[in-house]
Structures are given as C-alpha cells and as structure tokens.
Design a protein around this motif. Structure first.
Motif, PDB file in Angstrom:
ATOM      1  N   TYR A  55       0.836  -1.192   0.000  1.00 49.14           N
ATOM      2  CA  TYR A  55       0.000   0.000   0.000  1.00 49.14           C
ATOM      3  C   TYR A  55       0.873   1.245   0.000  1.00 49.14           C
ATOM      4  O   TYR A  55       1.855   1.324   0.727  1.00 49.14           O
ATOM      5  CB  TYR A  55      -0.912   0.034   1.234  1.00 49.14           C
ATOM      6  N   ASP A  56       0.491   2.219  -0.803  1.00 46.80           N
ATOM      7  CA  ASP A  56       1.145   3.525  -0.820  1.00 46.80           C
ATOM      8  C   ASP A  56       0.052   4.566  -0.595  1.00 46.80           C
ATOM      9  O   ASP A  56      -0.740   4.853  -1.495  1.00 46.80           O
ATOM     10  CB  ASP A  56       1.854   3.755  -2.150  1.00 46.80           C
ATOM     11  N   ASP A  57      -0.009   5.106   0.610  1.00 50.61           N
ATOM     12  CA  ASP A  57      -1.063   6.061   0.996  1.00 50.61           C
ATOM     13  C   ASP A  57      -2.454   5.500   0.740  1.00 50.61           C
ATOM     14  O   ASP A  57      -3.289   6.098   0.077  1.00 50.61           O
ATOM     15  CB  ASP A  57      -0.881   7.387   0.259  1.00 50.61           C
ATOM     16  N   LYS A  58      -2.698   4.308   1.237  1.00 47.62           N
ATOM     17  CA  LYS A  58      -3.988   3.621   1.152  1.00 47.62           C
ATOM     18  C   LYS A  58      -4.387   3.246  -0.271  1.00 47.62           C
ATOM     19  O   LYS A  58      -5.543   2.940  -0.533  1.00 47.62           O
ATOM     20  CB  LYS A  58      -5.090   4.445   1.816  1.00 47.62           C
ATOM     21  N   VAL A  59      -3.449   3.279  -1.193  1.00 46.48           N
ATOM     22  CA  VAL A  59      -3.685   2.852  -2.567  1.00 46.48           C
ATOM     23  C   VAL A  59      -2.894   1.568  -2.793  1.00 46.48           C
ATOM     24  O   VAL A  59      -1.681   1.526  -2.542  1.00 46.48           O
ATOM     25  CB  VAL A  59      -3.242   3.944  -3.573  1.00 46.48           C
TER      26      VAL A  59
ATOM     27  N   VAL B 123      -0.757  -1.079  -4.598  1.00 49.23           N
ATOM     28  CA  VAL B 123       0.200  -1.078  -5.694  1.00 49.23           C
ATOM     29  C   VAL B 123       0.610  -2.526  -5.951  1.00 49.23           C
ATOM     30  O   VAL B 123       1.020  -3.227  -5.028  1.00 49.23           O
ATOM     31  CB  VAL B 123       1.439  -0.221  -5.354  1.00 49.23           C
TER      32      VAL B 123
END
Length: 146
Positions: free
Chosen positions: A125-129, A131
């Motif tokens: 996860y990268d800032d709740k996104v 990947v």
C-alpha cells in the motif's frame, strides 16, 4: 454402563492427546518461525513511487552462502526493517548485485547466480492505494567449476 464409561474415558484420552499434539505443533511453529535477522544492504529508488530494498542475513555460518532478500515498496521513512519484516520478499538470492529497473508498474530483474525463491506477485500500500507491480525475471546460472 461399562460401555458408556469406556467410551467416556476413550473420548477424554483422545481429546487430551489432541490437545498435547496441537500445543506441541504451535510451540514448534513459534520457535522455528522467527523474523529474519537482516540488515538493510541497499535502498534504491526505481520510480517516483517504487523503491527497491535489499536486505542481507546477518548470521550466516562460515560454510553458508550469503542470503539477500529483495523487496519492493514505497519510500519508507524511519526504520524500513519494521515494515519489511511484515511483508514477503519477491526474491531471495545469493547475490546482491541484481540489476533492477522499473518503468511505470513493470519491474525487470536480471541476475546471475542462485535464486532460492521468487514470486512475481508483489503487493503493498502507498497512501492507502494498492500497488501491484509486475515483475519479470531474467536469470542466468553460474558455473561452479571455474
């Protein structure tokens, strides 16, 4: 009456044996599945949102080969080992010099050496996104007789 008592004691004995077995398996699992004792060997930015982390196992014996674990993640502030120990490496090898390049969400790995494990399934996860980069592997073996 006698049959009911025999069945009751057989059931109790069987249950006690199962509890002992399950406890032994759980203790064995906890003792043998400790987190890796690694150190950060290399950190490299591949794209604006994708970073490569390579860790090295610290306590290899004299006759053991070195073990390097390759991780893909976002830029981790602070101690990256805390985050990396909660994830699985996408590759474990005996060499730290794999060439890793990325273009958008596609990662290309070229390595010469022994690969102990590899997975082209990477997720973080990268800032709740979420990947999920695609990893392509190009590997060459080495000749041990040279």
């Amino acid at each position: 009456m006698q049959t009911a008592m025999v069945i009751k004691w057989a059931h109790r004995s069987f249950t006690a044996i199962l509890v002992i077995i399950i406890t032994a398996v759980a203790v064995n699992f906890c003792l043998t599945h400790q987190p890796y004792n690694d150190r950060i060997y290399h950190k490299q930015q591949l794209t604006s949102s994708l970073w490569l982390y390579i860790t090295q196992y610290q306590h290899a014996a004299a006759t053991d080969t070195e073990v390097y674990r390759y991780y893909l993640n976002h830029n981790i502030t602070g101690d990256p080992l805390e985050t990396l120990t909660k994830t699985a490496p996408f590759m474990t090898a005996d060499r730290p010099d794999a060439t890793v390049n990325a273009l958008a969400n596609k990662v290309t790995v070229r390595i010469t050496g022994k690969i102990y494990s590899f997975s082209n399934s990477v997720f973080f996860y990268d800032d709740k996104v979420a990947v999920m980069p695609v990893v392509d592997l190009y590997a060459s073996g080495i000749n041990n007789w040279r």
